[in-house]
Design a protein around this motif. Structure first.
Motif, mmCIF file in Angstrom:
data_model
loop_
_atom_site.group_PDB
_atom_site.id
_atom_site.type_symbol
_atom_site.label_atom_id
_atom_site.label_comp_id
_atom_site.label_asym_id
_atom_site.label_seq_id
_atom_site.Cartn_x
_atom_site.Cartn_y
_atom_site.Cartn_z
ATOM 1 N N VAL A 101 -59.430 38.002 82.119
ATOM 2 C CA VAL A 101 -60.127 36.751 82.525
ATOM 3 C C VAL A 101 -58.002 36.394 83.253
ATOM 4 C CG1 VAL A 101 -60.203 34.436 82.152
ATOM 5 C CG2 VAL A 101 -60.776 35.792 80.108
ATOM 6 N N PHE A 102 -57.943 36.865 84.863
ATOM 7 C CA PHE A 102 -57.503 37.258 85.419
ATOM 8 C C PHE A 102 -56.438 35.381 85.275
ATOM 9 C CE2 PHE A 102 -58.806 41.486 86.425
ATOM 10 C CZ PHE A 102 -58.064 41.592 85.801
ATOM 11 N N PHE B 54 -55.374 11.181 82.543
ATOM 12 C CA PHE B 54 -55.939 12.266 84.099
ATOM 13 C C PHE B 54 -54.675 13.441 83.505
ATOM 14 C CE2 PHE B 54 -51.252 13.312 86.737
ATOM 15 C CZ PHE B 54 -52.061 13.941 87.240
ATOM 16 N N CYS B 55 -54.695 13.580 82.088
ATOM 17 C CA CYS B 55 -54.222 14.412 81.444
ATOM 18 C C CYS B 55 -55.691 15.588 80.737
ATOM 19 C CB CYS B 55 -53.605 14.812 80.171
ATOM 20 S SG CYS B 55 -53.293 16.009 79.393
ATOM 21 N N VAL B 56 -56.543 15.602 80.653
ATOM 22 C CA VAL B 56 -57.684 15.894 81.033
ATOM 23 C C VAL B 56 -58.472 16.361 81.929
ATOM 24 C CG1 VAL B 56 -60.261 15.855 80.113
ATOM 25 C CG2 VAL B 56 -58.071 15.112 78.821
ATOM 26 N N SER B 57 -58.348 15.428 83.091
ATOM 27 C CA SER B 57 -58.751 15.956 84.104
ATOM 28 C C SER B 57 -57.946 16.638 85.429
ATOM 29 C CB SER B 57 -59.379 14.297 85.084
ATOM 30 O OG SER B 57 -57.037 14.047 85.086
ATOM 31 N N ALA B 58 -56.948 16.598 84.907
ATOM 32 C CA ALA B 58 -56.016 17.640 85.826
ATOM 33 C C ALA B 58 -56.169 19.063 84.352
ATOM 34 C CB ALA B 58 -54.383 16.690 85.836
ATOM 35 N N VAL B 59 -56.309 18.722 84.005
ATOM 36 C CA VAL B 59 -56.277 20.608 83.101
ATOM 37 C C VAL B 59 -57.184 21.182 83.428
ATOM 38 C CG1 VAL B 59 -56.593 22.061 80.813
ATOM 39 C CG2 VAL B 59 -54.853 19.720 81.492
ATOM 40 N N LEU B 60 -59.028 20.292 83.725
ATOM 41 C CA LEU B 60 -60.248 20.647 83.986
ATOM 42 C C LEU B 60 -60.114 20.987 84.990
ATOM 43 C CD1 LEU B 60 -62.187 21.216 81.846
ATOM 44 C CD2 LEU B 60 -60.839 19.566 80.881
ATOM 45 N N ALA B 61 -59.455 20.744 86.304
ATOM 46 C CA ALA B 61 -59.430 20.942 87.943
ATOM 47 C C ALA B 61 -58.560 22.341 87.554
ATOM 48 C CB ALA B 61 -58.959 19.181 88.304
ATOM 49 N N ALA B 62 -57.253 22.074 87.218
ATOM 50 C CA ALA B 62 -56.649 23.522 87.572
ATOM 51 C C ALA B 62 -57.377 24.984 86.651
ATOM 52 C CB ALA B 62 -55.485 23.466 86.310
ATOM 53 N N LEU C 16 -56.543 32.173 83.939
ATOM 54 C CA LEU C 16 -55.779 32.237 83.034
ATOM 55 C C LEU C 16 -53.980 32.604 82.978
ATOM 56 C CD1 LEU C 16 -58.257 32.131 79.871
ATOM 57 C CD2 LEU C 16 -57.848 30.538 81.576
ATOM 58 N N ASP C 17 -53.807 33.626 83.202
ATOM 59 C CA ASP C 17 -52.801 34.388 82.952
ATOM 60 C C ASP C 17 -52.067 34.160 84.384
ATOM 61 O OD1 ASP C 17 -53.145 36.565 81.147
ATOM 62 O OD2 ASP C 17 -53.714 38.262 82.772
ATOM 63 N N ASN C 18 -52.784 33.631 85.277
ATOM 64 C CA ASN C 18 -52.507 33.333 86.834
ATOM 65 C C ASN C 18 -51.897 31.455 86.673
ATOM 66 O OD1 ASN C 18 -52.349 35.918 87.577
ATOM 67 N ND2 ASN C 18 -54.567 35.253 89.098
ATOM 68 N N LEU C 19 -52.307 30.737 85.812
ATOM 69 C CA LEU C 19 -53.073 29.691 85.623
ATOM 70 C C LEU C 19 -50.939 29.273 84.726
ATOM 71 C CD1 LEU C 19 -53.683 26.398 85.415
ATOM 72 C CD2 LEU C 19 -54.826 26.928 83.900
ATOM 73 N N ARG C 20 -51.144 30.452 84.146
ATOM 74 C CA ARG C 20 -49.581 30.225 82.590
ATOM 75 C C ARG C 20 -49.002 30.503 83.735
ATOM 76 N NH1 ARG C 20 -51.751 34.089 80.158
ATOM 77 N NH2 ARG C 20 -49.912 35.415 80.571
ATOM 78 N N ALA C 21 -48.738 31.111 84.572
ATOM 79 C CA ALA C 21 -47.673 31.980 85.599
ATOM 80 C C ALA C 21 -47.033 30.425 86.222
ATOM 81 C CB ALA C 21 -48.029 33.219 86.463
ATOM 82 N N VAL C 22 -47.731 29.897 87.043
ATOM 83 C CA VAL C 22 -48.041 28.956 87.519
ATOM 84 C C VAL C 22 -47.217 27.934 87.093
ATOM 85 C CG1 VAL C 22 -48.700 26.917 89.250
ATOM 86 C CG2 VAL C 22 -49.123 29.236 89.627
ATOM 87 N N ALA C 23 -48.271 27.645 85.676
ATOM 88 C CA ALA C 23 -47.342 26.361 84.975
ATOM 89 C C ALA C 23 -46.158 26.488 84.394
ATOM 90 C CB ALA C 23 -48.259 26.226 83.366
ATOM 91 N N VAL C 24 -45.061 27.490 84.448
ATOM 92 C CA VAL C 24 -44.021 28.226 83.904
ATOM 93 C C VAL C 24 -43.005 27.777 85.340
ATOM 94 C CG1 VAL C 24 -42.051 30.014 83.497
ATOM 95 C CG2 VAL C 24 -44.288 30.059 82.183
ATOM 96 N N LEU C 25 -43.832 28.518 86.436
ATOM 97 C CA LEU C 25 -43.126 27.747 87.663
ATOM 98 C C LEU C 25 -43.569 26.108 87.478
ATOM 99 C CD1 LEU C 25 -44.143 30.392 90.422
ATOM 100 C CD2 LEU C 25 -42.001 30.326 89.007
ATOM 101 N N PHE D 1 -58.403 27.280 89.402
ATOM 102 C CA PHE D 1 -57.520 28.891 89.380
ATOM 103 C C PHE D 1 -59.245 30.186 89.511
ATOM 104 C CE2 PHE D 1 -53.562 26.932 89.343
ATOM 105 C CZ PHE D 1 -52.905 28.427 89.020
ATOM 106 N N SER D 2 -59.943 29.667 88.039
ATOM 107 C CA SER D 2 -61.094 30.247 88.390
ATOM 108 C C SER D 2 -61.542 30.484 89.807
ATOM 109 C CB SER D 2 -61.997 29.347 87.119
ATOM 110 O OG SER D 2 -63.203 29.868 86.989
ATOM 111 N N ARG D 3 -62.060 30.152 90.752
ATOM 112 C CA ARG D 3 -62.529 29.736 92.126
ATOM 113 C C ARG D 3 -61.570 30.350 92.536
ATOM 114 N NH1 ARG D 3 -65.817 25.447 95.609
ATOM 115 N NH2 ARG D 3 -67.499 25.976 93.616
#
Length: 389
Positions: A27-28, A301-309, A30-39, A313-315
């Protein structure tokens, strides 16, 4: 006002083990989401140095402040850590399936426990001492370490996340040892996604409400001098971790399984984000009613923002390129060392006759570059360190 958190990498969260769904590709996104979260964590911490009314305990505060950085802090601070707990939870059970309880515990003690202990005992005191250096408070470092750090100045810097995540993994190992059937995937999904998502929101909102007489959203509290958490937000940590576990078992977020809708969650995150930001700027205070409203808006906001991310990223970022792989592979290293670069860098620029925005850009760019270089060139190459990073 903000968490000092960060994101753990594939090696720490378990995401480096593949998609977690047998027979399906990694699941690429999710890796990319984690990388952007670090930034995003780096952006958050750089912005705090230049925001209006930064926390009094913050490591380095520059007099060249701007409300733009305050807005960045308020927005970025909300979903980053929850997204990291969700990703960690998603890959937790697949890691257990491969290693068993003993293997999982050993792996997490090495990759989370060791850097957490070193960070708390060695790195966090040195980083906290910068708050004295930057303000001209005369106290020798050893005296500070022996007195103030283990008293009113105690904190764990960004390393608190490793301790909490380790505790969740160890608890999961115990649960699966007692009931291994909980790791089995059902033949078909047994619950609608909206129920699980709603449960996370309810838990977060109810916990913040119950704790509102005692803690605000930005308050920190040590737990037996072992863990450090923000009590008003603490229920969201295990909730998102469990949501990730549940999502993997149900086959969500990968393959043909359910994924959040861009059309639904991006507008929802914008609406809840605007509402949360407006309330924080105009109406948040130390009163119990204000803390309750703030806690509910934070959870929404936390729940909706995580789901939006996840949806975005999935798309748009579900692919593997050299750049994405480099960031994902070095996510933990960047996260772990960035305070050692960012805060001294910000301190060197204090008093420099240039706009705060330019300072922030320089500090952020240098921190990203040096942290990536240290991670790729040292942490992931040294014989012992590469076992962790």
């Amino acid at each position: 006002m903000t968490s000092t958190g960060g994101a753990a990498p594939a090696s720490a969260t378990g995401a480096g083990s593949g998609s977690g769904l047998a027979g399906r590709r990694r699941v690429f996104y999710l890796d990319n989401l984690r990388a952007v979260a670090v930034l995003a964590v780096l952006l958050l911490h750089a912005s705090i140095c230049y925001m209006v009314a930064a926390p009094q305990w913050w490591y380095v505060v520059d007099p060249d402040v701007s409300t733009a950085f305050t807005v960045i802090v308020l927005i970025v601070d909300v979903p980053v850590m929850s997204a990291m707990f969700l990703v960690a939870g998603y890959f937790a059970v697949p890691s257990w399936r491969r290693r068993g309880t003993g293997g999982l515990v050993t792996e997490k003690l090495i990759r989370l426990g060791a850097p957490w202990v070193f960070g708390v005992l060695v790195l966090a005191p040195a980083l906290t001492y910068l708050s004295y250096v930057s303000r001209g408070i005369p106290m020798p470092y050893l005296q500070f370490w022996a007195t103030d750090f283990w008293g009113p100045r105690y904190q764990q810097s960004v390393y608190w996340f490793l301790g909490v995540l380790l505790a969740l993994f160890l608890l999961l190992g115990v649960v699966l040892r007692l009931r291994p059937s909980l790791a089995e995937r059902p033949a078909a999904p047994t619950a609608e996604p909206w129920r699980a998502v709603l449960a996370v929101f309810v838990v977060g909102a109810v916990a913040a409400t119950a704790l509102s007489p005692f803690f605000g959203l930005d308050d920190w509290k040590p737990v037996a001098w072992v863990f450090l958490v923000q009590p008003a937000r603490v229920a969201l940590y295990p909730s998102f971790f469990v949501l990730g576990i549940h999502a993997e078992r149900q086959g969500w977020l990968a393959g043909d399984g359910w994924r959040p809708s861009v059309r639904a969650w991006i507008p929802a995150s914008l609406a809840t984000g605007i509402a949360y930001l407006a309330f924080r700027v105009a109406g948040y205070s130390a009163t119990v009613p204000a803390r309750i409203v703030g806690g509910v808006l934070f959870a929404a906001f936390c729940v909706s923002a995580v789901l939006a991310a996840l949806a975005g990223f999935s798309r748009w970022a579900d692919r593997s390129t050299r750049g994405w792989r480099t960031l994902a592979d070095n996510a933990f290293g960047i996260y772990y060392v960035h305070p050692l670069v960012l805060y001294p860098g910000a301190l060197l620029l204090v008093g420099l006759a240039v706009p705060g925005a330019l300072k922030a850009v320089v500090v952020l760019a240098v921190t990203v570059g040096l942290s990536l270089a240290i991670s790729a060139g040292v942490l992931r190459r040294a014989p012992i360190l590469r076992r962790v990073f």
